[in-house]
Design an enzyme around this catalytic site. Sequence first.
Site, PDB file in Angstrom:
ATOM      1  N   ASN A  31      27.288  48.755  21.402  1.00  0.00           N
ATOM      2  CA  ASN A  31      26.113  48.012  21.031  1.00  0.00           C
ATOM      3  C   ASN A  31      26.703  46.746  20.068  1.00  0.00           C
ATOM      4  O   ASN A  31      27.014  46.854  19.240  1.00  0.00           O
ATOM      5  CB  ASN A  31      25.475  48.842  19.987  1.00  0.00           C
ATOM      6  CG  ASN A  31      24.235  48.243  19.328  1.00  0.00           C
ATOM      7  OD1 ASN A  31      23.774  47.182  19.664  1.00  0.00           O
ATOM      8  ND2 ASN A  31      23.559  48.591  18.027  1.00  0.00           N
ATOM      9  N   LYS A  51      24.915  44.392  19.120  1.00  0.00           N
ATOM     10  CA  LYS A  51      24.166  43.689  18.112  1.00  0.00           C
ATOM     11  C   LYS A  51      24.173  42.378  18.258  1.00  0.00           C
ATOM     12  O   LYS A  51      24.087  41.791  19.456  1.00  0.00           O
ATOM     13  CB  LYS A  51      24.697  44.138  16.879  1.00  0.00           C
ATOM     14  CG  LYS A  51      24.904  45.470  16.614  1.00  0.00           C
ATOM     15  CD  LYS A  51      25.051  46.077  15.399  1.00  0.00           C
ATOM     16  CE  LYS A  51      25.510  47.637  15.326  1.00  0.00           C
ATOM     17  NZ  LYS A  51      25.621  48.093  13.944  1.00  0.00           N
ATOM     18  N   HIS A  67      17.012  51.828  17.068  1.00  0.00           N
ATOM     19  CA  HIS A  67      18.208  51.591  16.461  1.00  0.00           C
ATOM     20  C   HIS A  67      17.741  51.439  14.838  1.00  0.00           C
ATOM     21  O   HIS A  67      16.952  50.644  14.662  1.00  0.00           O
ATOM     22  CB  HIS A  67      19.189  50.385  16.669  1.00  0.00           C
ATOM     23  CG  HIS A  67      20.429  50.415  15.842  1.00  0.00           C
ATOM     24  ND1 HIS A  67      20.549  50.095  14.675  1.00  0.00           N
ATOM     25  CD2 HIS A  67      21.608  50.926  16.583  1.00  0.00           C
ATOM     26  CE1 HIS A  67      21.775  50.035  14.469  1.00  0.00           C
ATOM     27  NE2 HIS A  67      22.503  50.627  15.414  1.00  0.00           N
ATOM     28  N   GLU A 101      18.853  49.513  12.486  1.00  0.00           N
ATOM     29  CA  GLU A 101      18.530  48.165  11.936  1.00  0.00           C
ATOM     30  C   GLU A 101      17.445  47.622  12.495  1.00  0.00           C
ATOM     31  O   GLU A 101      16.555  46.766  11.870  1.00  0.00           O
ATOM     32  CB  GLU A 101      19.914  47.183  12.462  1.00  0.00           C
ATOM     33  CG  GLU A 101      21.075  47.664  11.814  1.00  0.00           C
ATOM     34  CD  GLU A 101      22.198  47.237  12.726  1.00  0.00           C
ATOM     35  OE1 GLU A 101      22.113  46.811  13.706  1.00  0.00           O
ATOM     36  OE2 GLU A 101      23.464  48.039  12.268  1.00  0.00           O
ATOM     37  N   GLU A 160      23.047  58.737  14.336  1.00  0.00           N
ATOM     38  CA  GLU A 160      23.733  57.524  13.615  1.00  0.00           C
ATOM     39  C   GLU A 160      23.123  57.908  12.131  1.00  0.00           C
ATOM     40  O   GLU A 160      22.077  57.057  11.815  1.00  0.00           O
ATOM     41  CB  GLU A 160      23.218  56.338  14.160  1.00  0.00           C
ATOM     42  CG  GLU A 160      23.712  55.977  15.809  1.00  0.00           C
ATOM     43  CD  GLU A 160      23.825  54.734  15.985  1.00  0.00           C
ATOM     44  OE1 GLU A 160      25.107  54.229  16.439  1.00  0.00           O
ATOM     45  OE2 GLU A 160      23.020  53.900  15.896  1.00  0.00           O
ATOM     46  N   GLY A 167      28.591  50.565  10.396  1.00  0.00           N
ATOM     47  CA  GLY A 167      29.271  49.402   9.892  1.00  0.00           C
ATOM     48  C   GLY A 167      29.738  49.313   8.659  1.00  0.00           C
ATOM     49  O   GLY A 167      30.181  48.440   7.779  1.00  0.00           O
ATOM     50  N   SER A 196      30.475  53.922  12.450  1.00  0.00           N
ATOM     51  CA  SER A 196      32.117  53.569  12.264  1.00  0.00           C
ATOM     52  C   SER A 196      32.939  54.358  13.266  1.00  0.00           C
ATOM     53  O   SER A 196      34.013  54.969  12.606  1.00  0.00           O
ATOM     54  CB  SER A 196      32.300  54.124  10.682  1.00  0.00           C
ATOM     55  OG  SER A 196      31.572  52.859  10.024  1.00  0.00           O
TER      56      SER A 196
END
Length: 249
Positions: free
Chosen positions: A10, A12, A97, A99, A169, A175, A209
Site C-alpha cells: 500500500n 499511500k 483503511h 487512514e 491492522e 507507520g 510496521s
Amino acid sequence: MSVKTIVAGNWKMHKTAADTAAFLDAFLPKTGSLPESIEIVVAPPFVSIPTASVRLRDTRVHLGAQTMHWELEGAFTGEISAPMLREFGVSHVIVGHSERRAYCNETDRTVHLKVRTALEQGLTPIVAVGETLEERNAGETDRRVIEQTRAALDGVRADQLFRLVIAYEPIWAIGTGRNCDPHEADRVMATIRGCRDGLGDTPILYGGSMTADNVAAYMQQRNVNGGLVGGASLDPDGFAALIANAVSS
Ligand code: PGA
C-alpha cells in the site's frame, strides 16, 4: 483448499507516475525468484495506475487501488469507480483503511457498500479492520474488530467470502515501527476468522510496521496469510526481501 498467501504493498500518497515506473522497472526483474505461492499486489496512487497497468501487463504482480466509490458513476466529485479501475486491469482494492476512516469519513457503512460493489464488479476487496490504542487499552480490541468485520461483510453471500481478503491492522502499529506481537496478532485474527461463518478460506493479512525482518514471525502463525505493507513496500529491494521471507512455514 489451502488459504492463499498474499503480500500487498500500500503505497499511500507516495510515488508519482515516474517514481512508479522506476520502482517497477527495478522490482519486476526480481519477482522471478520470489516464491510462486505468494500473490503479490501493489497499490499505487490513482494517477500512477495507468503507468503501473502498462508495466504489470503479463507479469505475476497484481494491480491494486487504495480506495474506490461504491457507486458506478454519478455526481461524486473527485471519486473513482470500480469500472474505471477495472479498465486499467486493477484486480484488488483496499477498503476501509484506517487512514481513510480517520481522515476521509470512511465508516463501517461505506466500507460495507464498497465491499458489495467491489465483489459485484469482480474486484477483490482487501477490507482493513483494526483498533485504536485507546480501544486496545480499554480491552475493546475484539469487540471493535468483530463489529467492523461483521458490518463490512453484512449481506455478503457465503460463496463470495473466499473472493475477499481481510487485513487486520492495529492502528497504533501503522507507520510507527511498533508492530503488534505476532502471537497477539494471530489471536485477534482468529477472532476475526471466527466472527462469521465461512471465513475459513478467506485470506487474513497482518498490517502495521511489517518488515523483511519481522514478516517470518507472522507467517509462522496459524491465522496469518500474508501482509498489507506500507512503508516497507516503497523500496523495490526491501519489498522483494520482505516477500522472499513471507513463505508460510
Ligand atoms: P505500515 O503501513 O506498513 O507503514 O505500518 C501499513 C498500512 O497502513 O497498510
